[in-house]
Design a protein around this motif. Structure first.
Motif, PDB file in Angstrom:
ATOM      1  N   GLU A  84      -9.070   2.590  11.961  1.00 16.41           N
ATOM      2  CA  GLU A  84      -9.973   1.757  11.169  1.00 16.41           C
ATOM      3  C   GLU A  84      -9.144   0.834  10.275  1.00 16.41           C
ATOM      4  O   GLU A  84      -8.174   1.274   9.651  1.00 16.41           O
ATOM      5  CB  GLU A  84     -10.839   2.715  10.335  1.00 16.41           C
ATOM      6  N   VAL A  85      -9.543  -0.443  10.224  1.00 18.78           N
ATOM      7  CA  VAL A  85      -8.822  -1.407   9.384  1.00 18.78           C
ATOM      8  C   VAL A  85      -9.174  -1.174   7.918  1.00 18.78           C
ATOM      9  O   VAL A  85     -10.343  -1.067   7.561  1.00 18.78           O
ATOM     10  CB  VAL A  85      -9.156  -2.855   9.802  1.00 18.78           C
ATOM     11  N   LEU A  86      -8.149  -1.067   7.044  1.00 16.46           N
ATOM     12  CA  LEU A  86      -8.381  -0.734   5.643  1.00 16.46           C
ATOM     13  C   LEU A  86      -8.168  -1.908   4.695  1.00 16.46           C
ATOM     14  O   LEU A  86      -8.808  -1.997   3.653  1.00 16.46           O
ATOM     15  CB  LEU A  86      -7.440   0.410   5.220  1.00 16.46           C
ATOM     16  N   ASP A  87      -7.220  -2.770   5.035  1.00 18.57           N
ATOM     17  CA  ASP A  87      -6.890  -3.862   4.108  1.00 18.57           C
ATOM     18  C   ASP A  87      -6.112  -4.920   4.885  1.00 18.57           C
ATOM     19  O   ASP A  87      -5.544  -4.629   5.944  1.00 18.57           O
ATOM     20  CB  ASP A  87      -6.023  -3.305   2.961  1.00 18.57           C
ATOM     21  N   ARG A  88      -6.101  -6.125   4.361  1.00 20.16           N
ATOM     22  CA  ARG A  88      -5.287  -7.171   4.985  1.00 20.16           C
ATOM     23  C   ARG A  88      -4.761  -8.114   3.913  1.00 20.16           C
ATOM     24  O   ARG A  88      -5.361  -8.277   2.862  1.00 20.16           O
ATOM     25  CB  ARG A  88      -6.078  -7.938   6.051  1.00 20.16           C
ATOM     26  N   ILE A  89      -3.581  -8.718   4.185  1.00 19.97           N
ATOM     27  CA  ILE A  89      -3.011  -9.651   3.220  1.00 19.97           C
ATOM     28  C   ILE A  89      -2.377 -10.808   3.989  1.00 19.97           C
ATOM     29  O   ILE A  89      -1.740 -10.594   5.031  1.00 19.97           O
ATOM     30  CB  ILE A  89      -1.993  -8.941   2.295  1.00 19.97           C
ATOM     31  N   ASP A 101       8.935   6.131   2.891  1.00 18.92           N
ATOM     32  CA  ASP A 101       8.922   6.086   1.434  1.00 18.92           C
ATOM     33  C   ASP A 101       8.106   4.827   1.109  1.00 18.92           C
ATOM     34  O   ASP A 101       8.645   3.767   0.854  1.00 18.92           O
ATOM     35  CB  ASP A 101      10.396   5.974   1.012  1.00 18.92           C
ATOM     36  N   GLY A 102       6.776   4.972   1.174  1.00 20.08           N
ATOM     37  CA  GLY A 102       5.880   3.821   1.228  1.00 20.08           C
ATOM     38  C   GLY A 102       5.546   3.180  -0.099  1.00 20.08           C
ATOM     39  O   GLY A 102       4.386   3.178  -0.537  1.00 20.08           O
ATOM     40  N   LYS A 103       6.544   2.592  -0.757  1.00 19.10           N
ATOM     41  CA  LYS A 103       6.299   1.907  -2.019  1.00 19.10           C
ATOM     42  C   LYS A 103       6.253   0.389  -1.794  1.00 19.10           C
ATOM     43  O   LYS A 103       5.385  -0.298  -2.303  1.00 19.10           O
ATOM     44  CB  LYS A 103       7.439   2.263  -2.974  1.00 19.10           C
ATOM     45  N   TYR A 104       7.223  -0.105  -1.018  1.00 20.01           N
ATOM     46  CA  TYR A 104       7.291  -1.539  -0.743  1.00 20.01           C
ATOM     47  C   TYR A 104       7.303  -1.792   0.755  1.00 20.01           C
ATOM     48  O   TYR A 104       7.771  -0.954   1.535  1.00 20.01           O
ATOM     49  CB  TYR A 104       8.585  -2.146  -1.305  1.00 20.01           C
ATOM     50  N   LEU A 105       6.850  -2.970   1.103  1.00 20.07           N
ATOM     51  CA  LEU A 105       6.915  -3.439   2.481  1.00 20.07           C
ATOM     52  C   LEU A 105       7.527  -4.832   2.451  1.00 20.07           C
ATOM     53  O   LEU A 105       7.134  -5.662   1.632  1.00 20.07           O
ATOM     54  CB  LEU A 105       5.489  -3.472   3.053  1.00 20.07           C
ATOM     55  N   LEU A 106       8.489  -5.049   3.315  1.00 18.77           N
ATOM     56  CA  LEU A 106       9.104  -6.376   3.412  1.00 18.77           C
ATOM     57  C   LEU A 106       8.582  -7.049   4.676  1.00 18.77           C
ATOM     58  O   LEU A 106       8.709  -6.505   5.768  1.00 18.77           O
ATOM     59  CB  LEU A 106      10.629  -6.239   3.481  1.00 18.77           C
ATOM     60  N   GLY A 154      11.160 -14.305   3.177  1.00 12.23           N
ATOM     61  CA  GLY A 154      10.886 -12.869   3.119  1.00 12.23           C
ATOM     62  C   GLY A 154       9.879 -12.655   2.016  1.00 12.23           C
ATOM     63  O   GLY A 154       9.944 -13.327   0.981  1.00 12.23           O
ATOM     64  N   GLN A 155       8.930 -11.769   2.231  1.00 11.57           N
ATOM     65  CA  GLN A 155       7.948 -11.510   1.188  1.00 11.57           C
ATOM     66  C   GLN A 155       7.826 -10.012   0.967  1.00 11.57           C
ATOM     67  O   GLN A 155       7.685  -9.251   1.920  1.00 11.57           O
ATOM     68  CB  GLN A 155       6.614 -12.156   1.569  1.00 11.57           C
ATOM     69  N   LEU A 156       7.934  -9.646  -0.309  1.00 11.04           N
ATOM     70  CA  LEU A 156       7.884  -8.227  -0.652  1.00 11.04           C
ATOM     71  C   LEU A 156       6.474  -7.891  -1.127  1.00 11.04           C
ATOM     72  O   LEU A 156       5.911  -8.586  -1.968  1.00 11.04           O
ATOM     73  CB  LEU A 156       8.912  -7.912  -1.746  1.00 11.04           C
ATOM     74  N   ILE A 157       5.933  -6.831  -0.554  1.00 12.48           N
ATOM     75  CA  ILE A 157       4.553  -6.459  -0.833  1.00 12.48           C
ATOM     76  C   ILE A 157       4.535  -5.038  -1.389  1.00 12.48           C
ATOM     77  O   ILE A 157       5.198  -4.151  -0.847  1.00 12.48           O
ATOM     78  CB  ILE A 157       3.723  -6.557   0.475  1.00 12.48           C
ATOM     79  N   ASP A 158       3.819  -4.869  -2.480  1.00  8.22           N
ATOM     80  CA  ASP A 158       3.652  -3.535  -3.054  1.00  8.22           C
ATOM     81  C   ASP A 158       2.546  -2.844  -2.252  1.00  8.22           C
ATOM     82  O   ASP A 158       1.417  -3.331  -2.190  1.00  8.22           O
ATOM     83  CB  ASP A 158       3.249  -3.696  -4.526  1.00  8.22           C
ATOM     84  N   ILE A 159       2.866  -1.698  -1.637  1.00  7.83           N
ATOM     85  CA  ILE A 159       1.853  -1.000  -0.824  1.00  7.83           C
ATOM     86  C   ILE A 159       1.509   0.355  -1.430  1.00  7.83           C
ATOM     87  O   ILE A 159       0.940   1.225  -0.769  1.00  7.83           O
ATOM     88  CB  ILE A 159       2.318  -0.808   0.646  1.00  7.83           C
ATOM     89  N   SER A 160       1.870   0.545  -2.726  1.00 11.93           N
ATOM     90  CA  SER A 160       1.633   1.874  -3.302  1.00 11.93           C
ATOM     91  C   SER A 160       0.149   2.146  -3.598  1.00 11.93           C
ATOM     92  O   SER A 160      -0.263   3.290  -3.642  1.00 11.93           O
ATOM     93  CB  SER A 160       2.482   2.051  -4.566  1.00 11.93           C
ATOM     94  N   MET A 172       1.210  -8.927  -2.973  1.00 12.27           N
ATOM     95  CA  MET A 172       2.488  -9.619  -2.799  1.00 12.27           C
ATOM     96  C   MET A 172       3.164  -9.804  -4.144  1.00 12.27           C
ATOM     97  O   MET A 172       2.559 -10.285  -5.096  1.00 12.27           O
ATOM     98  CB  MET A 172       2.269 -10.974  -2.134  1.00 12.27           C
ATOM     99  N   ILE A 173       4.443  -9.382  -4.226  1.00  6.09           N
ATOM    100  CA  ILE A 173       5.118  -9.456  -5.528  1.00  6.09           C
ATOM    101  C   ILE A 173       6.341 -10.361  -5.534  1.00  6.09           C
ATOM    102  O   ILE A 173       6.871 -10.672  -6.595  1.00  6.09           O
ATOM    103  CB  ILE A 173       5.492  -8.048  -6.056  1.00  6.09           C
ATOM    104  N   LEU A 174       6.830 -10.777  -4.377  1.00  7.75           N
ATOM    105  CA  LEU A 174       8.047 -11.594  -4.389  1.00  7.75           C
ATOM    106  C   LEU A 174       8.157 -12.387  -3.098  1.00  7.75           C
ATOM    107  O   LEU A 174       7.774 -11.916  -2.033  1.00  7.75           O
ATOM    108  CB  LEU A 174       9.270 -10.683  -4.525  1.00  7.75           C
TER     109      LEU A 174
END
Ligand code: RUQ
Ligand code: CUA
Length: 658
Positions: free
Chosen positions: A427-432, A452-457, A478-484, A490-492
């Motif tokens: 099931e799809v939960l979120d999208r960015i 260690d699911g804190k950030y996603l690049l 490159g885009q850093l995404i907070d997935i916590s 998106m944070i950077l």
């Protein structure tokens, strides 16, 4: 034919339309309050350390780039397949053998997938393995020195793209064949590809202690195109999965001719079974030739060993090793979740994501439920192996990674987004939205048993209006995404170097404390030309070869005046940095050298070879600003005509009054 081409143009136009109407750059900004909190999340105060290391591939730059995250500070460039004038890698005599291949010296490759070694399915931070795509090779980087220590060439292959992925105890590193080719190579008409070209899946064993690689065996396969690979883990440990496209075996206009079949394959390889056959003495030894290059950090010198055979297993004679699992058309990435049960096939032309079940694949294999075969390899039934389908998550899925909470994250190239979905329920939960067209993504440990699911690049391919324009070529974003949390944020956003494909990220604690500070001159330098003290300084002539054993210390070279060099000589500067203090390198450059500078770290010895062409006085100097008197760290070499009788001499602090 014409109609197919038009259809394709249609897709291309649709893609560009989607890319250009994405909000971004100056237009699509989020609200300023969320921007502030994003800034705080990515902020690492001056003097503080990042929490994670990220090792980003450089793609066509051939190198690996070490970043700290969440700040995205560039910490170090690790030269791997390309010469690097900053360190002298590939220019110094000691490192030239690293770039040796059966095609000769190759100072470049296309590096796609760095993968960190694992123990019990967890990243252990010992080594990074990385593939050379163009001239099939695998490199091993040591994470104590952050240096490439080994490069092994892969014979009987072409386009080593589905590599260098490691099994969960680093038993094997895998290398595949992207382009079917004649094996062994021969002169033949290209149009006779079908049925005649072949592919190899190569399994390289890794020594538990030294990390040294060796080709354990190759599995010979039909000449389809094999794109990406991932090892099974936990319950599927012992298996390796490869995406397989161009099952049409087209050799021209692949964008049309390799997109005809509704389904392609996941090639599932039971490497434990292959291992058993090897132990029983099965398979045939084939003659070939490839280079195995190793760098010894005790002698600071690389050597090339030539190998001439490889063990080949034929799956049509050795049943139970290879199965074809029909899957989404023209799949790109294949990704295995942390439990090892779910195998995600990213069908880049499809609107749905196909998820296969390992238990179902295993059951079908055990019950021999085959629907067909191809070149003697059994084909399983699509429906029988299916765990589920993620319906309409986005367009153009390429890659998927996982967190430790049962979520998957997939990149969608065409619709420029990352979609989070539940692995079990699909099931799809979120999208960015990401800007633009993401390829790979990376979560620390995201391809291991313990993410260690804190950030996603997100590593995106197209930049357009994201940064200040810099001419026709923009660095990729490159885009850093907070997935916590539940919602991705998106944070950077930062420009990367070359074309990052995969990146592997790891918690800094697993690496930082064991990082090398210096080479101890007394015990960690066995280079034959080392200068440990002033009495080792020497210059010797051997015909036209002149060997200079030179010391470097703040702020002089010893010697710094050299005479008696003649046109036609080959001068080898063996440079030892005799500092024993962390982070004080010295460099060396001489006017007119057809080479780079050489940077020498404390306790290390490196050699630069120079062939002066004209008589004259040649200055040399230190290239790295090492002290307040760095500009004084310089010297002169007198070069005389070939027939001159000037004696070889050298000095430091002599003849001061002329
Ligand atoms: S690839 S952008 Cu070279 Cu791994 Cu997919
Ligand atoms: Cu040594 Cu500058």
């Amino acid at each position: 034919m014409m109609r197919q081409i038009f259809k394709l143009f249609g897709i291309a136009i649709a893609i560009s339309a989607i890319v250009s109407c994405q909000p971004g750059g100056a237009n699509g900004k989020s609200s300023s309050s969320s921007k502030k909190s994003a800034a705080e999340k990515a902020y690492v105060a001056p003097g503080e350390y990042d929490e994670y290391y990220g090792f980003l591939s450089g793609g066509f730059s051939g190198q690996v780039y070490t970043y700290g995250f969440p700040s995205a500070r560039l910490l170090k460039i690790i030269p791997v397949f390309s010469q690097d004038p900053q360190s002298g890698y590939g220019y110094s005599e000691e490192t030239k053998p690293m770039l040796q291949t059966s095609y000769g010296f190759i100072p470049w490759d296309d590096l796609h997938h760095p993968d960190i070694s694992q123990t019990n399915g967890e990243l252990d931070g010992r080594w990074i393995f990385a593939n050379g795509n163009n001239t099939p090779r695998i490199a091993r980087i040591d994470l104590q020195d952050f240096e490439t220590q080994e490069i092994i060439e892969i014979p009987n292959s072409a386009g080593n793209h589905n590599s260098a992925f490691v099994t969960e105890n680093t038993e094997y590193v895998v290398a595949g064949t992207r382009f079917g080719v004649p094996i062994p190579q021969k002169d033949m008409p290209i149009k006779d590809y079908k049925g005649n070209f072949k592919a190899s899946m190569t399994f390289l064993s890794v020594d538990e202690d030294s990390g040294e690689m060796d080709i354990a065996f190759q599995i010979r396969l039909p000449g389809y195109n094999y794109d990406l690979a991932h090892p099974g883990r936990d319950k599927s440990h012992g298996w390796m999965f490869f995406t397989t496209y161009n099952t049409e075996e087209a050799h021209t206009l692949l964008e049309v001719n390799a997109s005809k079949f509704d389904k392609d394959f996941i090639t599932a390889i039971n490497w434990k079974k292959a291992e058993e056959y090897v132990k029983e003495g099965k398979g045939t030894i084939e003659k070939t030739r490839y280079a195995h290059n190793k760098y010894d950090s005790q002698t600071h010198t690389a050597t090339t060993e030539w190998k001439d055979e490889v063990l080949v297993l034929d799956p049509t004679e050795l049943p139970g090793i290879v199965y074809f699992v029909p899957s989404a058309k023209s799949p790109h990435g294949v990704d295995v979740d942390p439990t090892g049960e779910y195998i995600v096939s990213n069908g880049k032309l499809s609107a749905n994501l196909v998820v296969h079940s390992f238990s179902k694949i295993k059951e079908a294999v055990d019950n021999e439920e085959f629907v067909d075969e191809a070149y003697g390899i059994p084909i399983l039934d699509f429906d029988n192996t299916l765990a589920g389908i993620v319906e309409q998550p986005g367009i153009g899925p390429l890659h998927t990674e996982f967190d430790e909470r049962g979520n998957a994250y997939s990149t969608f190239f065409i619709s420029s987004e990352i979609v989070k979905w539940d692995v079990k329920t699909q099931e799809v939960l979120d999208r960015i939205d990401v800007y633009y067209s993401p390829g790979h993504l990376s979560i620390p440990g995201g391809n291991s048993r313990k993410p260690d699911g804190k950030y996603l690049l997100s590593m995106n391919k197209i930049t357009k209006d994201r940064y200040l324009p810099v001419g026709p070529e923009m660095n990729q974003p490159g885009q850093l995404i907070d997935i916590s949390g539940d919602k991705m944020e998106m944070i950077l956003d930062f420009p990367m170097i070359g074309e990052p494909h995969y990146a592997s990220m790891i918690h800094a604690d697993k690496i930082k404390d064991k990082s090398r500070k210096i080479y101890r001159l007394a015990s960690e330098n066995d280079h034959p030309m080392v200068v440990k003290s002033g009495k080792d300084v020497d210059i010797t002539r051997d015909g036209k070869n002149v060997h200079v054993k030179m010391g470097m210390i703040r702020s002089h070279f010893n010697p710094d005046n050299i005479e008696g060099i003649k046109v036609g000589d080959k001068v080898h500067f063996h440079l030892t940095n005799t500092e024993q203090d962390f982070d004080i390198p010295h460099g060396f450059a001489v006017m007119g050298a057809n080479n780079s500078e050489i940077l020498v770290v404390p306790g290390q010895t490196k050699t630069l070879t120079w062939e002066p062409k004209e008589p004259g006085i040649y200055p040399f100097y230190c290239t790295d600003f090492c002290s307040a008197l760095h500009q004084e760290m310089q010297g002169y070499i007198r070069v005389s005509p070939e027939d001159s009788d000037i004696e070889l001499s050298w000095s430091l602090n002599k003849n001061i009054d002329g």
